[in-house]
Design a protein around this motif. Sequence first.
Motif, PDB file in Angstrom:
ATOM      1  N   MET A 131       0.870  13.062   1.600  1.00 12.80           N
ATOM      2  CA  MET A 131       0.516  12.647   0.249  1.00 12.80           C
ATOM      3  C   MET A 131       0.160  13.846  -0.615  1.00 12.80           C
ATOM      4  N   GLU A 132      -0.460  14.870   0.028  1.00 12.34           N
ATOM      5  CA  GLU A 132      -0.843  16.046  -0.732  1.00 12.34           C
ATOM      6  C   GLU A 132       0.384  16.726  -1.343  1.00 12.34           C
ATOM      7  N   ILE A 133       1.439  16.852  -0.557  1.00  9.00           N
ATOM      8  CA  ILE A 133       2.672  17.449  -1.081  1.00  9.00           C
ATOM      9  C   ILE A 133       3.286  16.509  -2.117  1.00  9.00           C
ATOM     10  N   ALA A 134       3.279  15.218  -1.809  1.00  5.58           N
ATOM     11  CA  ALA A 134       3.881  14.241  -2.726  1.00  5.58           C
ATOM     12  C   ALA A 134       3.226  14.297  -4.100  1.00  5.58           C
ATOM     13  N   ARG A 135       1.931  14.586  -4.136  1.00  5.00           N
ATOM     14  CA  ARG A 135       1.217  14.610  -5.417  1.00  5.00           C
ATOM     15  C   ARG A 135       1.745  15.678  -6.355  1.00  5.00           C
ATOM     16  N   SER A 136       2.304  16.755  -5.786  1.00  5.16           N
ATOM     17  CA  SER A 136       2.834  17.807  -6.656  1.00  5.16           C
ATOM     18  C   SER A 136       4.112  17.346  -7.365  1.00  5.16           C
ATOM     19  N   TYR A 137       4.641  16.199  -6.974  1.00  2.00           N
ATOM     20  CA  TYR A 137       5.865  15.698  -7.603  1.00  2.00           C
ATOM     21  C   TYR A 137       5.606  14.813  -8.825  1.00  2.00           C
ATOM     22  N   GLY A 138       4.368  14.461  -9.074  1.00  6.90           N
ATOM     23  CA  GLY A 138       4.060  13.777 -10.326  1.00  6.90           C
ATOM     24  C   GLY A 138       4.632  12.386 -10.491  1.00  6.90           C
ATOM     25  N   ALA A 139       4.448  11.529  -9.484  1.00  3.93           N
ATOM     26  CA  ALA A 139       4.763  10.109  -9.686  1.00  3.93           C
ATOM     27  C   ALA A 139       3.701   9.514 -10.615  1.00  3.93           C
ATOM     28  N   ASP A 140       3.945   8.343 -11.149  1.00  2.04           N
ATOM     29  CA  ASP A 140       2.972   7.710 -12.041  1.00  2.04           C
ATOM     30  C   ASP A 140       1.779   7.163 -11.268  1.00  2.04           C
ATOM     31  N   HIS A 141       2.042   6.650 -10.069  1.00  3.44           N
ATOM     32  CA  HIS A 141       0.971   6.081  -9.247  1.00  3.44           C
ATOM     33  C   HIS A 141       1.164   6.492  -7.802  1.00  3.44           C
ATOM     34  N   TYR A 142       0.047   6.775  -7.129  1.00  3.29           N
ATOM     35  CA  TYR A 142       0.077   7.070  -5.698  1.00  3.29           C
ATOM     36  C   TYR A 142      -0.790   6.062  -4.971  1.00  3.29           C
ATOM     37  N   LEU A 143      -0.243   5.427  -3.960  1.00  2.00           N
ATOM     38  CA  LEU A 143      -1.006   4.433  -3.203  1.00  2.00           C
ATOM     39  C   LEU A 143      -0.959   4.761  -1.722  1.00  2.00           C
ATOM     40  N   PHE A 144      -2.102   4.600  -1.063  1.00  2.00           N
ATOM     41  CA  PHE A 144      -2.136   4.725   0.393  1.00  2.00           C
ATOM     42  C   PHE A 144      -1.888   3.357   1.018  1.00  2.00           C
ATOM     43  N   THR A 145      -1.018   3.301   2.011  1.00  2.00           N
ATOM     44  CA  THR A 145      -0.845   2.036   2.719  1.00  2.00           C
ATOM     45  C   THR A 145      -1.956   1.895   3.738  1.00  2.00           C
ATOM     46  N   GLY A 146      -2.139   0.733   4.244  1.00  2.00           N
ATOM     47  CA  GLY A 146      -3.090   0.571   5.327  1.00  2.00           C
ATOM     48  C   GLY A 146      -4.398  -0.002   4.859  1.00  2.00           C
ATOM     49  N   GLN A 147      -4.968   0.559   3.768  1.00  2.00           N
ATOM     50  CA  GLN A 147      -6.309   0.096   3.403  1.00  2.00           C
ATOM     51  C   GLN A 147      -6.269  -1.190   2.599  1.00  2.00           C
ATOM     52  N   SER A 148      -5.153  -1.454   1.973  1.00  2.00           N
ATOM     53  CA  SER A 148      -5.191  -2.571   1.031  1.00  2.00           C
ATOM     54  C   SER A 148      -3.882  -3.360   1.093  1.00  2.00           C
ATOM     55  N   ASP A 149      -3.829  -4.419   0.318  1.00  2.00           N
ATOM     56  CA  ASP A 149      -2.626  -5.228   0.230  1.00  2.00           C
ATOM     57  C   ASP A 149      -1.652  -4.531  -0.724  1.00  2.00           C
ATOM     58  N   ILE A 150      -0.737  -3.798  -0.131  1.00  2.00           N
ATOM     59  CA  ILE A 150       0.128  -2.925  -0.927  1.00  2.00           C
ATOM     60  C   ILE A 150       1.030  -3.733  -1.859  1.00  2.00           C
ATOM     61  N   VAL A 151       1.445  -4.894  -1.401  1.00  2.00           N
ATOM     62  CA  VAL A 151       2.330  -5.723  -2.239  1.00  2.00           C
ATOM     63  C   VAL A 151       1.583  -6.163  -3.495  1.00  2.00           C
ATOM     64  N   ALA A 152       0.342  -6.631  -3.306  1.00  2.00           N
ATOM     65  CA  ALA A 152      -0.452  -7.078  -4.458  1.00  2.00           C
ATOM     66  C   ALA A 152      -0.751  -5.912  -5.393  1.00  2.00           C
ATOM     67  N   GLU A 153      -1.076  -4.752  -4.807  1.00  2.00           N
ATOM     68  CA  GLU A 153      -1.380  -3.589  -5.646  1.00  2.00           C
ATOM     69  C   GLU A 153      -0.196  -3.178  -6.506  1.00  2.00           C
ATOM     70  N   ILE A 154       0.979  -3.217  -5.898  1.00  2.00           N
ATOM     71  CA  ILE A 154       2.169  -2.799  -6.652  1.00  2.00           C
ATOM     72  C   ILE A 154       2.521  -3.851  -7.702  1.00  2.00           C
ATOM     73  N   ARG A 155       2.288  -5.109  -7.392  1.00  2.00           N
ATOM     74  CA  ARG A 155       2.509  -6.147  -8.423  1.00  2.00           C
ATOM     75  C   ARG A 155       1.588  -5.895  -9.619  1.00  2.00           C
ATOM     76  N   ASN A 156       0.322  -5.525  -9.315  1.00  2.00           N
ATOM     77  CA  ASN A 156      -0.625  -5.238 -10.402  1.00  2.00           C
ATOM     78  C   ASN A 156      -0.151  -4.110 -11.304  1.00  2.00           C
ATOM     79  N   LEU A 157       0.529  -3.151 -10.701  1.00  2.00           N
ATOM     80  CA  LEU A 157       0.985  -1.985 -11.477  1.00  2.00           C
ATOM     81  C   LEU A 157       2.269  -2.285 -12.247  1.00  2.00           C
ATOM     82  N   THR A 158       2.826  -3.471 -12.028  1.00  2.00           N
ATOM     83  CA  THR A 158       4.106  -3.802 -12.672  1.00  2.00           C
ATOM     84  C   THR A 158       4.017  -5.152 -13.395  1.00  2.00           C
TER      85      THR A 158
END
Length: 347
Positions: A203-230
């Motif tokens: 993720m640290e390397i990925a952050r240098s690429y400047g996506a709009d949102h970065y999410l960690f899987t595992g801790q949360s409901d990733i599907v719901a989180e991504i729906r919230n962002l869209t």
Amino acid sequence: MLTAVLEKKDTLELREAPEPEVGNEEALLKVMSTAICGSDVRILHHGNPRVEYPAVMGHEGAGIIVKAGRGVTRVKEGDRVALGADVPCGGCRWCRNGLGNNCAVNYAIGYQIPGTFTQYMRLPRMVLEEGPVTPIPASMGFDEAALAEPLACGVNGFELAGVSLGKTVAILGMGPIGCMGIDLARAMGAAKVIAVQRSPLRMEIARSYGADHYLFTGQSDIVAEIRNLTEGEGPDVVITSNGSVETHEQAIDMVAHRGVVNLFGGLAKDTRPLSVPSNTIHYKECFVTGSHGSTPRHHELAVGLIARGQVRVKPLITHVFPLAKIHEAFAAMESRQGMKIVVRPHE
Ligand SMILES: [Zn+2]
Ligand SMILES: [Zn+2]
């Protein structure tokens, strides 16, 4: 010259060997840089039906043409080139239609064709006539050029997924493809890019690429989180650049109506089958695609994207080894503590 020979399963040996002879319709490549692919690690430990021992692996490479037979027109001595992996046979229905990555024979460098983990490599006629041999500009380093191969596979997947102007793209898995994918999605016109990753290191390397949102899987409901962002609708495109069947299922679950999922990452052979309610696909009218490898056209596009700085590959290179330390290079790859491991055969 020094060459790394795969003698049998789990046995990679460094050997002194004569430089390959080249015929009238062949050329000799001085391999300057080559990166290790996840598939090389799988071949080393599990073999591959397309690899016969002894073999020379390696398909993400770049170098200089140091000899070209009289009958060779595509390259000449002194040319700097990048190599791709899949070599269309040129004769089957798929190859004749520009879909060489779907070739019935499926020739590839580092598989049936001796590859890049060596100081000098013979480019046979088929590779020079049909294969991904792309000239690189003087401004492009060999390490970057070697990474045009994995990027080419990304270009294939993103094209199949229809990434285009204004789309929201979610990329599940921030390995090399995922990171390059952030830049690639932008280059193809995406308006919003959501990057999802499990391990903090990548993720640290990925952050240098400047996506709009970065999410960690595992801790949360990733599907719901991504729906919230869209706005509750889900991304227009979801790319699964990882090896987990669960994320493939989540991808289909989260994609928008009329959206496209590209199952980019291959899964281990013994993985359980994908399990999704078909009504999810039915009611959403969504599309589920796969992608595998790339064609020479994708490789040319990839070289261009890197050359223009549209897709950055340098941040991905975490380790560089000389060929004499190829075992350490593979160990670094398998430790998963790095991203792209580069081997420079002439250092
Ligand atoms: Zn590869
Ligand atoms: Zn073919």
